[in-house]
Scaffold this active site. Sequence first.
Site, mmCIF file in Angstrom:
data_model
loop_
_atom_site.group_PDB
_atom_site.id
_atom_site.type_symbol
_atom_site.label_atom_id
_atom_site.label_comp_id
_atom_site.label_asym_id
_atom_site.label_seq_id
_atom_site.Cartn_x
_atom_site.Cartn_y
_atom_site.Cartn_z
ATOM 1 N N ASN A 42 9.058 31.973 -6.716
ATOM 2 C CA ASN A 42 7.846 31.518 -5.762
ATOM 3 C C ASN A 42 6.843 31.634 -6.270
ATOM 4 O O ASN A 42 6.333 32.635 -6.761
ATOM 5 C CB ASN A 42 8.051 32.024 -4.471
ATOM 6 N N GLN A 43 5.899 30.683 -6.197
ATOM 7 C CA GLN A 43 4.585 30.958 -7.032
ATOM 8 C C GLN A 43 3.559 31.301 -5.980
ATOM 9 O O GLN A 43 2.242 31.239 -6.338
ATOM 10 C CB GLN A 43 4.141 29.441 -7.602
#
Length: 164
Positions: A42-43
């Site tokens: 997840n960024q």
Amino acid sequence: MNGTRKLGLAPVARADARLLLLGSLPGEASLKAERYYAHPQNQFWRLLGEVIGEPLAALDHDARLETLLDRRIALWDVVHAARREGSLDQRMAKIEVRDLAGFVAGLPGLRAIGFNGATAAKLGRKKLGATHLALVNLPSSSPAHTTAFGDKLSRWRALAPFLD
């Protein structure tokens, strides 16, 4: 049956928050770890770190949250609970949306709300109704949203004017 009932996490906020970031409902990795955006792909932490000029992705979870609070950024999710198998928003059913207006009323210095992903924006905007706050739709930080990082970041930079 549409999967098991999932409950969201507690909010991360101080009363002096200027920006509120709202996701939809944490994914499986985050719920299991009881930490926001815990999936390694997840960024979120990388994107927000770039926006605020802090190395959030390199910090441990507690230090990340402390940095957000120090920068007057609140973090929560639109969905209180839903039935879901897996982590995808499209799989949510029997969705219970939080009292966002009540929560926002407790943040008198709030200037803007950023919605992390289309589901958060759709449900959150509907629940909030008319508001004086700036509402910013952001591309999802999820690894399932395959837009290039640079393209996501250019849209996430829209949050910068609402920060000190």
